[in-house]
Design a protein around this motif. Structure first.
Motif, PDB file in Angstrom:
ATOM      1  N   GLY A 126     -23.361 128.036  47.067  1.00 26.64           N
ATOM      2  CA  GLY A 126     -22.212 128.222  46.183  1.00 26.64           C
ATOM      3  C   GLY A 126     -21.536 126.927  45.774  1.00 26.64           C
ATOM      4  N   PHE A 127     -21.614 125.907  46.632  1.00 25.01           N
ATOM      5  CA  PHE A 127     -21.043 124.603  46.277  1.00 25.01           C
ATOM      6  C   PHE A 127     -21.646 124.075  44.973  1.00 25.01           C
ATOM      7  N   SER A 128     -22.923 124.386  44.721  1.00 26.48           N
ATOM      8  CA  SER A 128     -23.559 123.929  43.479  1.00 26.48           C
ATOM      9  C   SER A 128     -22.931 124.593  42.261  1.00 26.48           C
ATOM     10  N   ALA A 129     -22.523 125.859  42.420  1.00 26.26           N
ATOM     11  CA  ALA A 129     -21.857 126.560  41.319  1.00 26.26           C
ATOM     12  C   ALA A 129     -20.466 125.987  41.068  1.00 26.26           C
ATOM     13  N   GLU A 151     -29.703 117.199  41.265  1.00 28.68           N
ATOM     14  CA  GLU A 151     -29.791 115.981  42.075  1.00 28.68           C
ATOM     15  C   GLU A 151     -28.973 116.085  43.355  1.00 28.68           C
ATOM     16  N   ASN A 152     -27.908 116.869  43.311  1.00 30.61           N
ATOM     17  CA  ASN A 152     -27.011 116.939  44.462  1.00 30.61           C
ATOM     18  C   ASN A 152     -27.444 117.982  45.495  1.00 30.61           C
ATOM     19  N   VAL A 153     -28.482 118.746  45.183  1.00 33.06           N
ATOM     20  CA  VAL A 153     -28.971 119.764  46.122  1.00 33.06           C
ATOM     21  C   VAL A 153     -29.294 119.141  47.477  1.00 33.06           C
ATOM     22  N   GLU A 154     -29.948 117.968  47.468  1.00 30.45           N
ATOM     23  CA  GLU A 154     -30.334 117.344  48.731  1.00 30.45           C
ATOM     24  C   GLU A 154     -29.157 116.723  49.468  1.00 30.45           C
ATOM     25  N   HIS A 155     -28.002 116.688  48.837  1.00 33.80           N
ATOM     26  CA  HIS A 155     -26.793 116.157  49.475  1.00 33.80           C
ATOM     27  C   HIS A 155     -25.811 117.271  49.828  1.00 33.80           C
ATOM     28  N   THR A 156     -26.332 118.455  50.001  1.00 36.63           N
ATOM     29  CA  THR A 156     -25.517 119.613  50.363  1.00 36.63           C
ATOM     30  C   THR A 156     -26.174 120.309  51.544  1.00 36.63           C
ATOM     31  N   ASN A 225     -21.014 109.752  55.341  1.00 36.64           N
ATOM     32  CA  ASN A 225     -21.917 108.986  54.476  1.00 36.64           C
ATOM     33  C   ASN A 225     -21.404 108.894  53.049  1.00 36.64           C
ATOM     34  N   TYR A 226     -20.394 109.702  52.739  1.00 32.88           N
ATOM     35  CA  TYR A 226     -19.908 109.801  51.365  1.00 32.88           C
ATOM     36  C   TYR A 226     -18.427 109.427  51.276  1.00 32.88           C
ATOM     37  N   GLU A 227     -18.063 108.863  50.136  1.00 35.38           N
ATOM     38  CA  GLU A 227     -16.660 108.511  49.914  1.00 35.38           C
ATOM     39  C   GLU A 227     -15.800 109.753  49.722  1.00 35.38           C
ATOM     40  N   LYS A 228     -16.350 110.724  48.973  1.00 34.15           N
ATOM     41  CA  LYS A 228     -15.668 112.005  48.763  1.00 34.15           C
ATOM     42  C   LYS A 228     -16.667 113.132  49.028  1.00 34.15           C
ATOM     43  N   TYR A 229     -16.153 114.283  49.419  1.00 37.99           N
ATOM     44  CA  TYR A 229     -17.032 115.395  49.768  1.00 37.99           C
ATOM     45  C   TYR A 229     -16.254 116.697  49.748  1.00 37.99           C
ATOM     46  N   ILE A 277     -20.480 131.152  62.628  1.00 35.15           N
ATOM     47  CA  ILE A 277     -19.642 130.045  62.148  1.00 35.15           C
ATOM     48  C   ILE A 277     -20.546 129.123  61.337  1.00 35.15           C
ATOM     49  N   GLY A 278     -20.154 128.850  60.096  1.00 36.92           N
ATOM     50  CA  GLY A 278     -20.903 127.931  59.249  1.00 36.92           C
ATOM     51  C   GLY A 278     -20.023 126.770  58.816  1.00 36.92           C
ATOM     52  N   ILE A 279     -20.507 125.553  59.014  1.00 37.56           N
ATOM     53  CA  ILE A 279     -19.756 124.351  58.639  1.00 37.56           C
ATOM     54  C   ILE A 279     -20.614 123.562  57.661  1.00 37.56           C
ATOM     55  N   GLY A 280     -20.117 123.379  56.444  1.00 36.93           N
ATOM     56  CA  GLY A 280     -20.927 122.762  55.411  1.00 36.93           C
ATOM     57  C   GLY A 280     -20.297 121.542  54.773  1.00 36.93           C
ATOM     58  N   VAL A 281     -21.153 120.714  54.191  1.00 41.94           N
ATOM     59  CA  VAL A 281     -20.722 119.483  53.512  1.00 41.94           C
ATOM     60  C   VAL A 281     -21.496 119.324  52.217  1.00 41.94           C
ATOM     61  N   GLN A 282     -20.808 118.910  51.162  1.00 42.04           N
ATOM     62  CA  GLN A 282     -21.469 118.541  49.913  1.00 42.04           C
ATOM     63  C   GLN A 282     -20.897 117.218  49.422  1.00 42.04           C
ATOM     64  N   ARG A 283     -21.777 116.315  49.054  1.00 42.87           N
ATOM     65  CA  ARG A 283     -21.346 115.049  48.462  1.00 42.87           C
ATOM     66  C   ARG A 283     -20.647 115.300  47.140  1.00 42.87           C
TER      67      ARG A 283
END
Length: 286
Positions: A126-129, A151-156, A225-229, A277-283
């Motif tokens: 959903g982060f991609s949406a 491109e951001n799929v691999e950073h999620t 690893n990322y400045e913002k996320y 419990i799910g903990i997620g990160v997206q660049r």
């Protein structure tokens, strides 16, 4: 700003919260939840509470959205004046939804359609949406939005812990997660999706508390690893634990762009059971 008339379509297991679906006018195609006596549309005519309440008697199955509903949703998008569609799908390694939507999209010659396989599940997809919605709002063109989201799929990534592997095994979604975790040692897996979008074990930790702490540690290390996320803390009937983790993460991770919290959708509950419990990160690089 949406000069190119770009619509966003998601399947219900991308688990995009209502506030973002409404903000970016997303169209949702629901997966099906199948009991012996009746079928339900995920998140429409069945609630998470309904699924939990019926687990003692029956663990249902799920199926992908119907091609008919998918086709009709595309036609609705067209009728609403859109010319282009970005479809965000859960992993092709976990569901045939991506394949079905891609096939159906070929029947809509009047629309320019880009279907993105997120190789992920739940809000990890959903982060991609949400990203697509932000980029469209910024005025980026269709091709650029599709390219940046892909491109951001691999950073999620989402790391999740379940109380038991019973539901993943029953639903045939066990993937590469080993089932040798003995009850005597109380070993708990931290699960994620690999590059092919299939479940695998990231780590094995003894006990619930330590497993949640390890998942949190993995997410924090990735975010750094990322400045913002963007970050997410989603749960399956485990709100108290999720709230505690969310509070800690907001302190540890000051660069948050979007923080998504909440209860997962009914179809995801079917495959994970209570206690997820799910903990997620997206660049964020836009």
């Amino acid at each position: 700003m949406n000069k190119e008339k770009i619509a966003i379509m998601v399947d219900s297991c991308t688990d995009v919260p209502k506030e973002y679906r409404e903000k970016y006018n997303m169209y949702v195609i629901p997966l099906m939840i199948i009991y012996k006596d009746k079928e339900y549309y995920d998140g429409i005519d069945i609630t998470p509470e309904d699924v939990y309440a019926r687990f003692a008697k029956e663990i249902p199955s799920t199926s992908l959205p119907s091609p008919e509903i998918t086709y009709n949703t595309f036609k609705k998008i067209q009728a609403d004046g859109y010319k282009k569609v970005i479809v965000i799908s859960i992993s092709s390694g976990l569901s045939n939804t991506y394949s079905m939507v891609s096939s159906t999209a070929k029947e809509l010659e009047e629309l320019e359609i880009c279907v993105i396989d997120t190789k992920n599940i739940g809000i990890g997809a959903g982060f991609s949406a949400i990203m697509a919605g932000e980029l469209i709002e910024k005025g980026l063109d269709f091709k650029t939005v599709c390219q940046k989201v892909q491109e951001n799929v691999e950073h999620t990534r989402i790391y999740f812990c379940v109380s038991t592997l019973e539901y993943l095994k029953k639903g045939g979604r066990i993937g590469l997660v080993t089932s040798i975790l003995g009850t005597a040692l109380d070993l708990k897996p931290i699960i994620s999706c690999n590059e092919e979008g299939v479940y695998y074990t990231v780590a094995k930790v003894r006990g619930r508390v330590k497993s949640l702490k390890k998942a949190q540690e993995l997410a924090v290390n990735m975010a750094k690893n990322y400045e913002k996320y963007n970050i997410t803390i989603m749960h399956g009937n485990a709100k108290e634990e999720a709230d505690k983790i969310a509070e800690e993460l907001k302190t540890l991770l000051p660069g948050v762009n979007v923080c998504v919290e909440g209860q997962i959708t009914p179809a995801l509950i079917v495959h994970t059971g209570p206690g997820l419990i799910g903990i997620g990160v997206q660049r964020v690089n836009w």
